[in-house]
Design a protein around this motif. Structure first.
Motif, mmCIF file in Angstrom:
data_model
loop_
_atom_site.group_PDB
_atom_site.id
_atom_site.type_symbol
_atom_site.label_atom_id
_atom_site.label_comp_id
_atom_site.label_asym_id
_atom_site.label_seq_id
_atom_site.Cartn_x
_atom_site.Cartn_y
_atom_site.Cartn_z
ATOM 1 N N ALA A 162 -1.337 -32.394 8.022
ATOM 2 C CA ALA A 162 -2.563 -32.995 7.760
ATOM 3 C C ALA A 162 -3.637 -31.973 7.804
ATOM 4 C CB ALA A 162 -2.673 -34.222 8.977
ATOM 5 N N SER A 163 -3.593 -30.974 8.438
ATOM 6 C CA SER A 163 -4.759 -30.186 8.617
ATOM 7 C C SER A 163 -4.503 -28.869 7.794
ATOM 8 C CB SER A 163 -5.103 -29.869 9.999
ATOM 9 O OG SER A 163 -5.350 -31.009 10.656
ATOM 10 N N THR A 164 -3.307 -28.971 7.128
ATOM 11 C CA THR A 164 -3.068 -27.723 6.318
ATOM 12 C C THR A 164 -3.613 -27.659 4.831
ATOM 13 O OG1 THR A 164 -1.219 -27.141 7.626
ATOM 14 C CG2 THR A 164 -1.056 -26.277 5.410
ATOM 15 N N THR A 165 -4.074 -26.598 4.309
ATOM 16 C CA THR A 165 -4.572 -26.758 2.859
ATOM 17 C C THR A 165 -4.242 -25.239 2.203
ATOM 18 O OG1 THR A 165 -6.607 -25.590 3.995
ATOM 19 C CG2 THR A 165 -6.986 -27.887 3.694
ATOM 20 N N LEU A 166 -4.082 -25.351 1.042
ATOM 21 C CA LEU A 166 -3.894 -24.285 0.221
ATOM 22 C C LEU A 166 -5.192 -23.244 0.035
ATOM 23 C CD1 LEU A 166 -2.291 -25.462 -3.097
ATOM 24 C CD2 LEU A 166 -1.031 -24.342 -1.228
ATOM 25 N N TYR A 167 -5.034 -22.099 0.112
ATOM 26 C CA TYR A 167 -6.347 -21.318 0.069
ATOM 27 C C TYR A 167 -6.688 -21.438 -1.264
ATOM 28 C CZ TYR A 167 -5.429 -18.800 4.467
ATOM 29 O OH TYR A 167 -5.173 -18.357 5.737
ATOM 30 N N PRO A 168 -7.826 -21.227 -1.557
ATOM 31 C CA PRO A 168 -8.401 -21.725 -3.029
ATOM 32 C C PRO A 168 -7.814 -20.494 -3.776
ATOM 33 C CG PRO A 168 -10.354 -21.578 -1.314
ATOM 34 C CD PRO A 168 -8.999 -21.213 -0.401
ATOM 35 N N GLY A 169 -7.611 -20.992 -5.020
ATOM 36 C CA GLY A 169 -7.006 -20.120 -6.180
ATOM 37 C C GLY A 169 -5.339 -19.636 -5.911
ATOM 38 N N VAL A 170 -4.914 -19.957 -4.807
ATOM 39 C CA VAL A 170 -3.223 -19.943 -4.828
ATOM 40 C C VAL A 170 -2.655 -20.716 -6.012
ATOM 41 C CG1 VAL A 170 -1.349 -20.625 -3.447
ATOM 42 C CG2 VAL A 170 -3.330 -19.564 -2.646
ATOM 43 N N ALA A 171 -2.810 -22.019 -6.232
ATOM 44 C CA ALA A 171 -2.231 -22.697 -7.134
ATOM 45 C C ALA A 171 -2.379 -21.914 -8.667
ATOM 46 C CB ALA A 171 -2.708 -24.016 -7.343
ATOM 47 N N GLU A 172 -3.665 -21.621 -9.030
ATOM 48 C CA GLU A 172 -3.896 -21.030 -10.258
ATOM 49 C C GLU A 172 -3.250 -19.531 -10.199
ATOM 50 O OE1 GLU A 172 -7.124 -23.773 -9.111
ATOM 51 O OE2 GLU A 172 -6.108 -22.393 -8.085
ATOM 52 N N MET A 173 -3.239 -18.986 -9.186
ATOM 53 C CA MET A 173 -2.498 -17.687 -9.236
ATOM 54 C C MET A 173 -1.134 -17.666 -9.446
ATOM 55 S SD MET A 173 -0.248 -16.147 -6.884
ATOM 56 C CE MET A 173 -0.718 -16.567 -5.214
ATOM 57 N N LEU A 174 -0.292 -18.718 -8.746
ATOM 58 C CA LEU A 174 1.042 -19.042 -9.003
ATOM 59 C C LEU A 174 1.556 -19.422 -10.322
ATOM 60 C CD1 LEU A 174 1.840 -20.953 -5.592
ATOM 61 C CD2 LEU A 174 2.468 -18.447 -6.325
ATOM 62 N N GLY A 175 0.635 -20.129 -11.093
ATOM 63 C CA GLY A 175 0.547 -20.507 -12.365
ATOM 64 C C GLY A 175 0.339 -19.437 -13.341
ATOM 65 N N SER A 176 -0.319 -18.454 -13.068
ATOM 66 C CA SER A 176 -0.666 -17.396 -13.878
ATOM 67 C C SER A 176 0.128 -16.225 -14.032
ATOM 68 C CB SER A 176 -2.400 -16.715 -13.831
ATOM 69 O OG SER A 176 -3.402 -18.140 -13.776
ATOM 70 N N LEU A 177 0.728 -15.873 -12.642
ATOM 71 C CA LEU A 177 1.587 -14.832 -12.753
ATOM 72 C C LEU A 177 3.029 -15.009 -13.532
ATOM 73 C CD1 LEU A 177 1.570 -13.899 -8.894
ATOM 74 C CD2 LEU A 177 0.814 -12.600 -10.871
ATOM 75 N N GLY A 178 3.467 -14.090 -14.050
ATOM 76 C CA GLY A 178 4.823 -13.982 -14.775
ATOM 77 C C GLY A 178 5.709 -13.708 -13.454
ATOM 78 N N GLY A 179 6.888 -13.342 -14.094
ATOM 79 C CA GLY A 179 8.235 -13.235 -13.143
ATOM 80 C C GLY A 179 8.706 -14.168 -12.449
ATOM 81 N N ARG A 180 9.639 -13.947 -11.793
ATOM 82 C CA ARG A 180 10.245 -15.002 -10.820
ATOM 83 C C ARG A 180 9.772 -14.994 -9.613
ATOM 84 N NH1 ARG A 180 16.214 -13.600 -11.229
ATOM 85 N NH2 ARG A 180 15.564 -11.591 -11.112
ATOM 86 N N LYS A 181 9.680 -15.997 -8.770
ATOM 87 C CA LYS A 181 9.208 -16.179 -7.539
ATOM 88 C C LYS A 181 9.950 -16.848 -6.496
ATOM 89 C CE LYS A 181 4.723 -17.031 -10.214
ATOM 90 N NZ LYS A 181 5.544 -17.229 -11.601
ATOM 91 N N SER A 182 9.848 -16.201 -5.253
ATOM 92 C CA SER A 182 10.283 -16.709 -4.114
ATOM 93 C C SER A 182 9.395 -16.742 -2.809
ATOM 94 C CB SER A 182 11.736 -16.164 -3.733
ATOM 95 O OG SER A 182 12.345 -16.765 -2.553
ATOM 96 N N THR A 183 9.736 -17.357 -1.725
ATOM 97 C CA THR A 183 9.144 -17.209 -0.542
ATOM 98 C C THR A 183 9.892 -16.387 0.207
ATOM 99 O OG1 THR A 183 10.436 -19.337 0.280
ATOM 100 C CG2 THR A 183 8.092 -19.781 -0.682
ATOM 101 N N ALA A 184 9.472 -15.785 1.123
ATOM 102 C CA ALA A 184 9.906 -14.954 2.467
ATOM 103 C C ALA A 184 9.282 -15.110 3.582
ATOM 104 C CB ALA A 184 10.030 -13.574 1.827
ATOM 105 N N THR A 185 9.586 -16.393 4.324
ATOM 106 C CA THR A 185 8.739 -16.937 5.285
ATOM 107 C C THR A 185 9.449 -16.937 6.718
ATOM 108 O OG1 THR A 185 7.444 -18.741 6.144
ATOM 109 C CG2 THR A 185 9.186 -19.278 4.618
#
Length: 219
Positions: free
Chosen positions: A83-106
């Motif tokens: 409930a108190s977590t947020t995306l950093y500004p620009g993260v969604a746009e960055m993920l949508g604009s990058l090419g390539g394949r993506k994964s998390t490593a968390t």
């Protein structure tokens, strides 16, 4: 300039999401329930992205008590529903604009990671979701290597993006190139000791190709 990569791996907490209030809040609830009030959020913040074992040991618990503490934390953390977590500004746009394949490593487990990506509307940008499932946490390289295996990718094809010294060490040990972000929870000087190939100040720097290369931090 940061070139395009065939594969991008992302840390989550402190890199994609500002999750400190929920993580530290859940740890604080566990500490209070077990007689350890008075630990500051500033102290706990340095442990985000590391295994919970580390923080509970460092505040004075015996090893034998920690499995129960971690189980309690997981119940409390999930009950907060981010409930108190947020995306950093620009993260969604960055993920949508990058090419390539993506994964998390968390350091989060895979099911929790998948659920939080879906909750914040960014799961569709990822070709794979990789958490730390039954193997050592960063700075060990296991989660990065597991993501590469799942994607059928080579280390030399990958850029790993993270916000901590543990991320930078894990990336070096995995043989991938690394991008350190300055907006997260990690200490910039500690990250710099691992000589990441790239540094960025905002998510857009990954796809606008105007970030600072060659590990030049602005301290």
């Amino acid at each position: 300039m940061i070139p395009s990569f065939p594969v991008y791996l992302f840390d989550v907490d402190g890199t994609l999401m500002h999750s400190e209030p929920d993580i530290c809040g859940a740890i604080q609830e566990v500490l209070r329930a077990n007689g350890r009030a008075g630990v500051s959020d500033e102290f706990l913040r340095a442990y985000i992205g590391r295994h919970l074992l580390d923080v509970f040991l460092d505040v004075g618990f015996e090893r034998g008590a920690i499995d129960a503490l971690i189980a309690h934390y997981r119940v409390v953390y999930l009950a907060r529903q981010h409930a108190s977590t947020t995306l950093y500004p620009g993260v969604a746009e960055m993920l949508g604009s990058l090419g390539g394949r993506k994964s998390t490593a968390t350091t989060k487990g895979t099911p929790t990671t998948r659920a939080i990506l879906e909750q914040f509307g960014i799961l569709s940008h990822f070709h794979h979701v990789q958490g730390t499932d039954g193997f050592p946490s960063k700075p060990e390289p296991d989660v990065i290597l597991a993501a590469l295996v799942a994607l059928g990718a080579r280390p030399e094809d990958c850029l790993f993006v993270g916000d901590s010294a543990a991320d930078m060490e894990a990336g070096r040990r995995a043989g991938v190139q690394r991008c350190a972000v300055r907006w997260g929870y990690g200490d910039v000087e500690e990250m710099a000791r691992w000589e990441p190939e790239y540094w960025i100040d905002r998510p857009a720097d990954l796809y606008l190709r105007n970030a600072h290369p060659d590990g030049q931090p602005r301290l």
